[in-house]
Enzyme design. Structure first.
Site, PDB file in Angstrom:
ATOM      1  N   CYS A  75     -93.589   8.955  56.236  1.00  0.00           N
ATOM      2  CA  CYS A  75     -92.240   8.393  56.099  1.00  0.00           C
ATOM      3  C   CYS A  75     -92.248   6.872  56.126  1.00  0.00           C
ATOM      4  O   CYS A  75     -91.245   6.248  55.786  1.00  0.00           O
ATOM      5  CB  CYS A  75     -91.328   8.911  57.204  1.00  0.00           C
ATOM      6  SG  CYS A  75     -91.216  10.705  57.260  1.00  0.00           S
ATOM      7  N   LYS A 118     -85.317  12.801  34.994  1.00  0.00           N
ATOM      8  CA  LYS A 118     -86.129  11.583  35.112  1.00  0.00           C
ATOM      9  C   LYS A 118     -87.446  11.882  35.822  1.00  0.00           C
ATOM     10  O   LYS A 118     -87.483  12.663  36.777  1.00  0.00           O
ATOM     11  CB  LYS A 118     -85.372  10.525  35.917  1.00  0.00           C
ATOM     12  CG  LYS A 118     -84.165   9.947  35.194  1.00  0.00           C
ATOM     13  CD  LYS A 118     -83.562   8.814  35.995  1.00  0.00           C
ATOM     14  CE  LYS A 118     -82.341   8.239  35.278  1.00  0.00           C
ATOM     15  NZ  LYS A 118     -81.735   7.142  36.049  1.00  0.00           N
ATOM     16  N   CYS A 168     -81.601  15.620  57.337  1.00  0.00           N
ATOM     17  CA  CYS A 168     -81.558  14.933  56.048  1.00  0.00           C
ATOM     18  C   CYS A 168     -82.275  15.759  54.999  1.00  0.00           C
ATOM     19  O   CYS A 168     -83.094  16.618  55.309  1.00  0.00           O
ATOM     20  CB  CYS A 168     -82.143  13.530  56.148  1.00  0.00           C
ATOM     21  SG  CYS A 168     -83.921  13.421  55.853  1.00  0.00           S
TER      22      CYS A 168
END
Lengths: 375, 134
Positions: free
Chosen positions: A81, A21, A199
């Site tokens: 962020c 995608k 993360c």
């Protein structure tokens, strides 16, 4: 506050890796859901704000072009962020100003893999080995260990907590529970941070339709702040040679403004989604948001308050540690998570009786955002 | 020999190493790296102020794998030191073994080899090294 702003609809593309995608595909997926959820079609919104960092020129325009929904103002926003939250902040402001009734805010990202090579760093810093994002996180973690009663084990326990929550989130990338030992024994990245305490940058999209008026979930406050001169260890600069280190961090500036706008304090919050780029960052946020006092992050976490069973669950979604972090979408993903809790639609991870939620992002720039939602 | 950035530090003819910071006569504060405009009070008349060579160690970690754009050795030390002039600076540390580092220890500014470029030129940077105790 004169003009109320509510969430009329939300949509998400799960966070993860989707090689087949494009970033536009991800954005279209989230937008379709949000528009359907809000019950509006083409022409149903008067402006669109898109948060993204790595998607290139006019990314938001490309998404809306693919849907045949252009003509209105489309603004692309980059705030590290906090990019998604910055888009939301602009949308909320535009409705409060009286200019628009309904706006679309969205964000999407396809992040590069591995340690992100960021144009934030000048070439010589890379050459000198100073462009090491996880090393800055590690220094912050060490500071917490020296000054806030945080232990190595607690850093692992934050990751354990968030991954346990993430198991129940179908939009999360990593839906696997870990033990403290597994986190501590995972690959050392920069001491004291191991791989499972960090993360993953990844891909995803989130979209929210905002509407004038108080119905359902309202935006009680939205605040976006940058850093003040003075602090050395922040997201704002990799080489801050500055004297005092007492300047309030951008998260505290945003939180103070947001609590004032909402007319409430940290004790009134029922559920939080905070920036957990790494385990230490979540603990930093406890102090910087005022959930606990300075130097108390360790004791506050150890008390269990931020567990799902505690009085203030933090990151019931699994946080960025479980979801991964697609910069442009992550802040809006948090708001959508809170919206679900406030509506009682969060399924097995539902925080019972949650009526007030707080979403927090902080990152490069520095930028920090705090959004407070009420039901 | 090439300095990784010649605006950040210099080696004097006598071998002494200094960081090149800025001093603002308006608010009497120093900053690093040197800028024309004071990061505190925005007055744009800052002058050069040499900083170092002594510092105390504030925070430290070790970088184990080469980050993007880096061609030097790993592991290497990475941390924040507080200079004798009072300001804190992010820096490389010559010592990557965390067992040999602790908060508050005395550090000294040194020139440290970084890597050798394709044309054979040696590239150096500034770093802080633990000061041997006598």
């Amino acid at each position: 506050m004169s003009v109320e702003v509510s969430i009329a609809g939300v949509g998400m593309h799960p966070f993860g890796r989707f090689d087949d995608k494009s970033v536009v595909d991800l954005g279209v997926h989230a937008l379709r859901q949000a528009l359907e959820d809000a019950g509006i079609e083409r022409g149903g919104f008067q402006a669109a704000y898109c948060g993204t960092v790595y998607s290139g020129v006019a990314a938001g325009h490309k998404v809306l072009t693919a849907m045949g929904m252009t003509g209105m103002p489309i603004v692309n926003v980059e705030a590290g962020c906090a990019s998604g939250a910055a888009a939301l902040d602009l949308g909320v402001g535009a409705i409060r100003s009286g200019r628009y009734d309904t706006v679309l805010v969205f964000g999407m990202e396809k992040m590069p893999r591995g340690i992100i090579r960021s144009s934030f760093f000048e070439p010589w810093r890379e050459e000198a080995g100073l462009a090491v994002t996880p090393a800055y996180f590690a220094l912050r973690a060490q500071r917490l260990m020296l000054e806030s009663g945080v232990t190595r084990r607690m850093l692992a326990e934050v990751s354990v907590k968030n991954h346990a929550n993430g198991v129940h989130n179908p939009d999360a990338m990593f839906r696997k529970q870990f033990t403290v030992e597994q986190v501590l024994d995972s690959k050392m990245v920069c001491d004291p941070l191991t791989l499972f305490m960090l993360c993953s940058p990844n891909e995803g999209a989130a979209a929210i339709v905002l509407r004038r008026g108080a119905s359902g979930t309202t935006i009680a406050a939205s605040a976006l702040r940058s850093h003040l001169p003075g602090s050395v260890l922040g997201e704002h600069t990799p080489l801050a040679g500055l004297i005092d280190d007492t300047a309030p961090p951008p998260t505290t500036l945003a939180a103070t403004a947001a609590f004032e706008e909402a007319g409430i304090g940290p004790e009134d919050i029922h559920v939080c989604e905070v920036q957990d780029t790494d385990s230490a960052r979540e603990l930093n946020s406890y102090e910087e948001l005022g959930l606990c006092g300075a130097g108390e992050a360790g004791a506050f976490f150890a008390s269990g308050h931020t567990q799902m069973t505690g009085r203030l669950p933090v990151n019931p979604s699994g946080g960025l540690l479980s979801k991964g972090e697609p910069l442009g979408a992550s802040g809006l993903g948090q708001v959508i998570e809170l919206h679900r809790h406030l509506r009682g639609e969060a399924g097995p991870r539902q925080v019972q009786g949650a009526k007030v939620g707080l979403a927090h992002t902080v990152g490069r720039g520095a930028n920090a955002s705090v959004v407070i939602l009420k039901q | 020999m090439r300095l990784v950035n010649d605006k950040l530090f210099r080696e004097r003819p006598d071998g002494a190493v200094r960081l090149i910071g800025g001093y603002c006569a308006g608010c009497e504060r120093v900053h690093f790296p040197q800028g024309d405009t004071c990061p505190y009070c925005s007055l744009s008349e800052c002058t050069e102020s040499e900083l170092g060579p002594r510092a105390t160690l504030w925070l430290f970690t070790s970088v184990l794998r080469p980050p993007p754009g880096y061609r030097g050795q790993v592991p290497f030390g990475f941390g924040i030191v507080e200079l004798e002039q009072g300001l804190r600076v992010v820096t490389r540390l010559t010592e990557p073994d965390l067992a040999k580092l602790h908060r508050g220890m005395t550090m000294k500014l040194v020139i440290s080899p970084l890597h050798t470029a394709e044309d054979g030129e040696r590239v150096t940077t500034y770093a802080f090294a633990p000061e041997p105790t006598v």
